[in-house]
Design a protein around this motif. Structure first.
Motif, PDB file in Angstrom:
ATOM      1  N   GLY A  40       0.849  -1.190   0.000  1.00 41.14           N
ATOM      2  CA  GLY A  40       0.000   0.000   0.000  1.00 41.14           C
ATOM      3  C   GLY A  40       0.878   1.229   0.000  1.00 41.14           C
ATOM      4  O   GLY A  40       1.800   1.346  -0.787  1.00 41.14           O
ATOM      5  N   LYS A  41       0.615   2.159   0.922  1.00 44.60           N
ATOM      6  CA  LYS A  41       1.430   3.359   1.030  1.00 44.60           C
ATOM      7  C   LYS A  41       2.097   3.456   2.404  1.00 44.60           C
ATOM      8  O   LYS A  41       2.600   4.514   2.774  1.00 44.60           O
ATOM      9  N   THR A  42       2.120   2.340   3.119  1.00 39.97           N
ATOM     10  CA  THR A  42       2.534   2.438   4.511  1.00 39.97           C
ATOM     11  C   THR A  42       3.808   1.684   4.854  1.00 39.97           C
ATOM     12  O   THR A  42       4.496   2.050   5.796  1.00 39.97           O
ATOM     13  N   GLN A  43       4.147   0.630   4.147  1.00 39.14           N
ATOM     14  CA  GLN A  43       5.272  -0.188   4.566  1.00 39.14           C
ATOM     15  C   GLN A  43       6.106  -0.626   3.364  1.00 39.14           C
ATOM     16  O   GLN A  43       5.598  -1.130   2.374  1.00 39.14           O
ATOM     17  N   TRP A  44       7.411  -0.427   3.473  1.00 37.97           N
ATOM     18  CA  TRP A  44       8.338  -0.828   2.419  1.00 37.97           C
ATOM     19  C   TRP A  44       8.937  -2.196   2.745  1.00 37.97           C
ATOM     20  O   TRP A  44       9.331  -2.462   3.891  1.00 37.97           O
ATOM     21  N   ARG A  45       8.993  -3.071   1.748  1.00 35.80           N
ATOM     22  CA  ARG A  45       9.660  -4.363   1.902  1.00 35.80           C
ATOM     23  C   ARG A  45      10.850  -4.409   0.958  1.00 35.80           C
ATOM     24  O   ARG A  45      10.712  -4.165  -0.247  1.00 35.80           O
ATOM     25  N   ASN A  46      12.012  -4.667   1.495  1.00 41.34           N
ATOM     26  CA  ASN A  46      13.203  -4.790   0.664  1.00 41.34           C
ATOM     27  C   ASN A  46      13.110  -6.025  -0.219  1.00 41.34           C
ATOM     28  O   ASN A  46      12.309  -6.938   0.014  1.00 41.34           O
ATOM     29  N   SER A  47      13.958  -6.040  -1.233  1.00 45.89           N
ATOM     30  CA  SER A  47      13.955  -7.145  -2.185  1.00 45.89           C
ATOM     31  C   SER A  47      14.087  -8.491  -1.484  1.00 45.89           C
ATOM     32  O   SER A  47      14.885  -8.656  -0.553  1.00 45.89           O
ATOM     33  N   GLU A  48      13.295  -9.431  -1.954  1.00 44.06           N
ATOM     34  CA  GLU A  48      13.390 -10.808  -1.481  1.00 44.06           C
ATOM     35  C   GLU A  48      13.709 -11.747  -2.644  1.00 44.06           C
ATOM     36  O   GLU A  48      13.502 -12.957  -2.561  1.00 44.06           O
ATOM     37  N   GLY A  49      14.184 -11.133  -3.762  1.00 48.81           N
ATOM     38  CA  GLY A  49      14.533 -11.919  -4.931  1.00 48.81           C
ATOM     39  C   GLY A  49      13.343 -12.491  -5.672  1.00 48.81           C
ATOM     40  O   GLY A  49      13.491 -13.423  -6.472  1.00 48.81           O
ATOM     41  N   GLN A  50      12.165 -11.913  -5.466  1.00 43.88           N
ATOM     42  CA  GLN A  50      10.961 -12.465  -6.083  1.00 43.88           C
ATOM     43  C   GLN A  50      10.538 -11.715  -7.340  1.00 43.88           C
ATOM     44  O   GLN A  50       9.593 -12.127  -8.024  1.00 43.88           O
TER      45      GLN A  50
END
Length: 554
Positions: A513-523
């Motif tokens: 959404g606009k609230t949480q960033w997830r770093n790359s997981e190679g997906q």
């Protein structure tokens, strides 16, 4: 505007049904019974005009749609420094839409739309604005045929805290707008709605405008807990897996620290979702319009596809359409290609491949047998031309931006080539080129292909991210990106060519959404690309930037 059943025949049928204990029917029946909304196209800003074209109208007609509603944020298209004069680009788009509808035999509802987000309020100056806009529309289209219909305003909501006063206020404003239109155009039908979000109850409180060519309108998203379950802009955003019809064993639990609204909705859902509760308001509406010898429509109804069970969602549409059809209530669903739409998902909207067949059947439409989809990816593979945007065109691609100002077809002095001009950018404003399917760009990347485009800006802080989004956007929008700044393209107001090998785009992660960033997981996968996105970075940019000639090249 339209042909009606003769009064005597309609009355005879109505009395016969009543005597037999059947459902009440609207006496003044419209020439169309079912249609759809085309949102986003002329809403928000001026960056969605490439969303639909004549081919889309032809596709819509082919499934059995009889009417289209075009929501327009007219105040966005109006020059407030020039007596709210409407931009030629807006009128040109409406001219085209009307022409396509007349050619195809589709009715078109021109809808003055507005901000309907959860915390919004109707502009206190709305009377002034409407009385500036509608005379322009009436003057331009008064000579058009009977397929054109005017809708004064979508979902007025003053939210003063006194709902009755707000509804009364809107009733008077709407009457003045009717008079202004009729001073110019006495032919075309006018749609009127209630002063509290176009609710059915507020429609029943409208004054009698003494006009014999009105269509009364209401919106129907009942039961709201089912139709808007999980919707981020509502109080039900924490509630999902709501069944329809009600089944005690399938009801979700209360969320942690449940609010009073959440408790009330869940506790009241069995009653609110019953057939008697859903049908009774329709009967009241029929009785109301028959007393006024007027037509009736519901020009918004629908279910958010994100969390609703697909079979239950289709069943909701089947029941709603049946109940309205039985009563001669014309119905236009919200929407076509978005989150309430006729497709499998907003990211999968190829016609006809991605149409939701069960939903079409439930709504009385037909799947166009034998039709084959043509997409940006299939056309590029066939022709070898991987152009995304050039000279005002983005063939087979949906182009969207929610808040930027400017144009998708700007022209420089001394040049006939059109380009995209973005102004008044807020942090992280985006321009999306959506391919409407998962495109496998793996071989292009492996063979050294590059993304190439031209950019110019006079913003000394010019800083954008360009990224490819993969089809996991339905679950999580993984992206591979590159950053373009003044180091790559001087902010000197001149065009600069940018060329970035696809293999140099970095798998960086994505936002929830606009609230949480997830770093790359190679997906991230180059085999599942569904969009190319240009994103302003973390600063405001009144000057903005311009781009043109976007393509993938070897």
């Amino acid at each position: 505007m339209k042909k009606f059943l003769s009064f005597s025949l309609a009355l005879a049928l109505f009395c016969a049904m009543a005597a037999a204990g059947g459902v009440p029917k609207v006496k003044k029946q419209l020439q169309f019974s079912k249609g759809i909304n085309l949102p986003v196209w002329m809403e928000y800003g001026r960056f969605n005009t490439l969303l639909y074209g004549k081919k889309d109208f032809e596709d819509i007609k082919s499934i059995g749609v009889e009417a289209v509603r075009v929501p327009v944020w007219f105040d966005v298209w109006a020059d407030k420094n020039d007596d709210f004069k409407l931009a030629p680009e807006c009128l040109d788009m409406l001219d085209k839409a009307i022409s396509w509808c007349e050619e195809l035999g589709l009715y078109i509802l021109i809808d003055f739309h507005n901000d309907c987000s959860g915390a919004s309020q109707t502009n206190p100056r709305i009377e002034f604005i409407l009385l500036k806009i509608w005379p322009q529309i009436a003057e331009r289209y008064k000579g058009k045929g009977n397929f054109v219909i005017y809708e004064i305003m979508n979902e007025p909501h003053f939210e003063s805290g006194n709902t009755q006063a707000d509804m009364s206020k809107w009733g008077k404003i709407q009457g003045k707008v009717i008079e202004a239109i009729r001073a110019i155009d006495k032919k075309h039908a006018i749609i009127v709605g209630g002063g509290y979000w176009d609710s059915l109850d507020s429609m029943l409180k409208l004054p009698d405008y003494k006009d014999n060519n009105l269509i009364y309108n209401f919106h129907d998203y009942t039961p709201f807990l089912f139709t808007h379950q999980g919707a981020s802009w509502t109080f039900s955003k924490r509630i999902t897996n709501v069944p329809f019809p009600y089944k005690k064993e399938k009801m979700p639990p209360l969320p942690p620290n449940a609010t009073d609204a959440e408790k009330w909705e869940l506790n009241n859902y069995e009653k609110a979702s019953s057939e008697s509760a859903l049908v009774a308001p329709l009967d009241k509406a029929v009785e109301f319009v028959n007393k006024r010898n007027a037509a009736l429509m519901c020009n918004e109804f629908g279910v958010l596809m994100t969390y609703a069970d697909p079979k239950e969602r289709a069943d909701w549409y089947r029941k709603k359409c049946q109940w309205m059809d039985e009563r001669n209530i014309a119905r236009l669903s919200w929407d076509y290609t978005q989150e309430f739409g006729l497709y499998k998902s907003p990211q999968e909207s190829r016609f006809p491949d991605d149409l939701n067949k069960a939903l079409l059947e439930a709504m009385g439409y037909k799947y166009p047998a034998g039709a084959k989809s043509e997409t940006w990816f299939s056309n590029a593979k066939k022709t070898g031309d991987w152009t995304v945007y050039k000279d005002g065109r983005a063939d087979y691609i949906q182009v969207q931006s929610w808040s930027a100002m400017g144009s998708l077809a700007a022209i420089e002095n001394g040049s006939k080539e059109r380009f995209i001009d973005l102004k008044e950018l807020k942090p992280y404003d985006e321009l999306l080129f959506q391919f409407k399917e998962a495109c496998d760009l793996t071989s292009l990347k492996d063979r050294g292909a590059k993304l190439e485009f031209y950019v110019k800006s006079a913003d000394p802080r010019f800083d954008i991210t360009v990224y490819f989004r993969d089809m996991e956007a339905k679950i999580f929008p993984w992206r591979a990106s590159t950053i373009i700044t003044g180091k790559n393209a001087s902010a000197d107001g001149s065009w600069h060519k940018i060329s970035v090998p696809l293999k140099n785009f970095n798998d960086v992660g994505g936002w929830t959404g606009k609230t949480q960033w997830r770093n790359s997981e190679g997906q991230f996968s180059w085999a599942l690309i569904d969009a190319l996105v240009f994103q302003n970075n973390n600063h405001k940019s009144p000057q903005g930037y311009a781009i043109k000639d976007i393509k993938i090249v070897y």
